[in-house]
Scaffold this active site. Structure first.
Site, PDB file in Angstrom:
ATOM      1  N   ASP A  27       0.850  -1.185   0.000  1.00  0.00           N
ATOM      2  CA  ASP A  27       0.000   0.000   0.000  1.00  0.00           C
ATOM      3  C   ASP A  27       0.889   1.239   0.000  1.00  0.00           C
ATOM      4  OD1 ASP A  27      -1.678   2.250   1.254  1.00  0.00           O
ATOM      5  OD2 ASP A  27      -3.174   0.712   0.866  1.00  0.00           O
ATOM      6  N   ASN A  86      -1.709  13.002  -4.657  1.00  0.00           N
ATOM      7  CA  ASN A  86      -2.700  13.470  -5.638  1.00  0.00           C
ATOM      8  C   ASN A  86      -3.149  14.890  -5.345  1.00  0.00           C
ATOM      9  OD1 ASN A  86      -2.936  11.190  -7.358  1.00  0.00           O
ATOM     10  ND2 ASN A  86      -4.199  10.131  -5.848  1.00  0.00           N
ATOM     11  N   ASP A 103      -0.638   9.275 -10.993  1.00  0.00           N
ATOM     12  CA  ASP A 103      -0.621   8.171 -11.961  1.00  0.00           C
ATOM     13  C   ASP A 103       0.808   7.822 -12.371  1.00  0.00           C
ATOM     14  OD1 ASP A 103      -3.347   8.131 -11.847  1.00  0.00           O
ATOM     15  OD2 ASP A 103      -3.678   9.145 -13.759  1.00  0.00           O
ATOM     16  N   GLU A 130      -4.339   2.375  -4.865  1.00  0.00           N
ATOM     17  CA  GLU A 130      -2.891   2.439  -4.629  1.00  0.00           C
ATOM     18  C   GLU A 130      -2.372   1.148  -4.001  1.00  0.00           C
ATOM     19  OE1 GLU A 130      -4.792   4.718  -1.129  1.00  0.00           O
ATOM     20  OE2 GLU A 130      -5.200   4.326  -3.231  1.00  0.00           O
TER      21      GLU A 130
END
Length: 434
Positions: A311, A319, A328, A354
């Site tokens: 993770d 983000n 991304d 993620e």
């Protein structure tokens, strides 16, 4: 059942009905479907009865969005706060997207990830209303794609059936042609035998030599004429046979090309179905198939394996600060770094959002812990650049190995997930095992 659970189950049932019935998905049909659900109407009633001032209060507090159709709140206990309601609604929407996950492929996987990020950032009922519309649009596209693939498959099967019938007709025609040829040859042979017998029997009739000569000349002429006709017929039929063989070869070549095209199409579809569009590694669907197969081999042959769930720490902050394109790009680079750090025999894929996951074949938990720590260090030491900005990335990893008591794939995954939760609780950027 709690109100949010009722809402979630009702929305999923509506989407399933649209998919099964191939109904067009738009605002009007979606409104009609929602209106037909009594349980949803019961949940919407408190807001529908609210005054215009109460409904617009939420809109006036938002400086990011223009007024849209607000998503009504479900009936909640009196002591529930707005934050609790938003948290529950967020969980419900994320559950909807999770259940849609197995149906999503290709470019829609990117849209799913972005929707998940937007849901995590929602802080008002108005924004959740907009998210609901985006989910409806995504479901419509999924249904259209599914119907398109079904139509393609149906068209292919119909075309293949027609081609097989055509090939069958050609083979039957060729068989009938060969039968006719055999019959003509048999008749020719019978005629020759008859004439030869007549020529032989003339000696037993006591006729004069002149009569025998005339009789022989007549039979030889008949035989010569028959041979000439036979040669002409054979020449014509040989050309006809060449034509039929050429047609058959052409058909076989065409079918061979179609098979190659279908094989290429199948390979392409397999990549769409089993590869994540953003990272170009295996997706959740591929993982589900792989772990089932691994678990089957473990219980049958004792082939050991371990799971490493990964993770990305504080990915939402990445983000928020740098934008989704940066997020991304980081996700792509992280996937690339980890992929090159694993053996070719190991499975590696994107579980969702993620979260990444690896299946280490033939590894016990001690080996898996060493691999996980190596992955963690590689990510820490990797510089992630986006538009000349260095983005610090760390990961939390959960490790487990398969056990004899694991009756289904969900059990070892839950252990790995709990191990990740433990790693995050201890401060992130670490490896934990259960």
């Amino acid at each position: 059942m709690e109100s949010l659970e009722i809402l979630t189950e009702s929305v999923l049932n509506i989407f399933e009905e649209f998919s099964i019935g191939r109904r067009p998905l738009n605002a009007a049909t979606l409104k009609e479907a929602f209106s037909a659900r009594k349980e949803i109407q019961a949940l919407l009633q408190p807001v529908l009865n609210a005054s215009p001032a109460e409904r617009s209060e939420e809109v006036s507090g938002s400086d990011k969005m223009q007024p849209r159709i607000p998503l009504p709140q479900a009936a909640t206990p009196k002591n529930a706060t707005t934050a609790d309601q938003l948290s529950g609604l967020r969980d419900a929407f994320l559950k909807i997207l999770k259940n849609l996950g197995p149906l999503i492929k290709g470019e829609h996987e990117i849209q799913l990830t972005r929707l998940q990020n937007k849901i995590n950032q929602c802080d008002s009922f108005l924004q959740f209303g907009l998210i609901g519309e985006l989910i409806g649009t995504l479901v419509g596209k999924i249904i259209d794609d599914t119907v398109g693939r079904m139509d393609y498959s149906n068209d292919f099967l119909v075309g293949l059936s027609n081609d097989l019938y055509k090939l069958g007709d050609q083979l039957l025609s060729f068989q009938a042609y060969n039968k006719d040829t055999h019959q003509l040859s048999s008749k020719f042979n019978d005629d020759l035998l008859t004439n030869a017998h007549d020529m032989h029997s003339i000696f037993d009739t006591g006729k004069s030599l002149q009569d025998i000569k005339i009789h022989f000349a007549s039979k030889l002429f008949a035989i010569s004429n028959a041979i000439q006709v036979k040669n002409q017929t054979d020449e014509v039929r040989a050309k006809e046979a060449d034509t039929k063989i050429a047609e058959l070869q052409s058909s076989l070549n065409t079918y061979n090309q179609e098979i190659l095209q279908i094989r290429d199409r199948a390979d392409s579809l397999e990549k769409e179905v089993l590869l994540d569009a953003l990272t170009e590694i295996n997706n959740r669907r591929a993982f589900d198939l792989q772990i089932r197969e691994n678990l089957r081999r473990f219980h049958r042959n004792g082939e050991q394996f371990s799971l490493v769930l990964i993770d990305i720490d504080h990915f939402k902050i990445v983000n928020d600060e740098y934008g989704h394109k940066a997020g991304d790009k980081c996700l792509q680079e992280i996937a690339k770094v980890i992929r090159t750090s694993l053996r070719k025999s190991d499975f590696f894929g994107r579980y969702g959002g993620e979260e990444l996951i690896a299946i280490l074949h033939g590894s016990n938990i001690e080996n898996a812990l060493e691999v996980a720590e190596k992955l963690r260090l590689r990510i820490v030491r990797t510089r992630f650049l986006y538009q000349d900005k260095v983005i610090s990335i760390t990961i939390s990893l959960g490790v487990t190995q398969v056990l004899q008591t694991d009756a289904d794939p969900e059990t070892p995954f839950i252990r790995a997930d709990n191990a990740v939760y433990q790693a995050k609780s201890l401060g992130r950027n670490r490896v934990c095992a259960i």
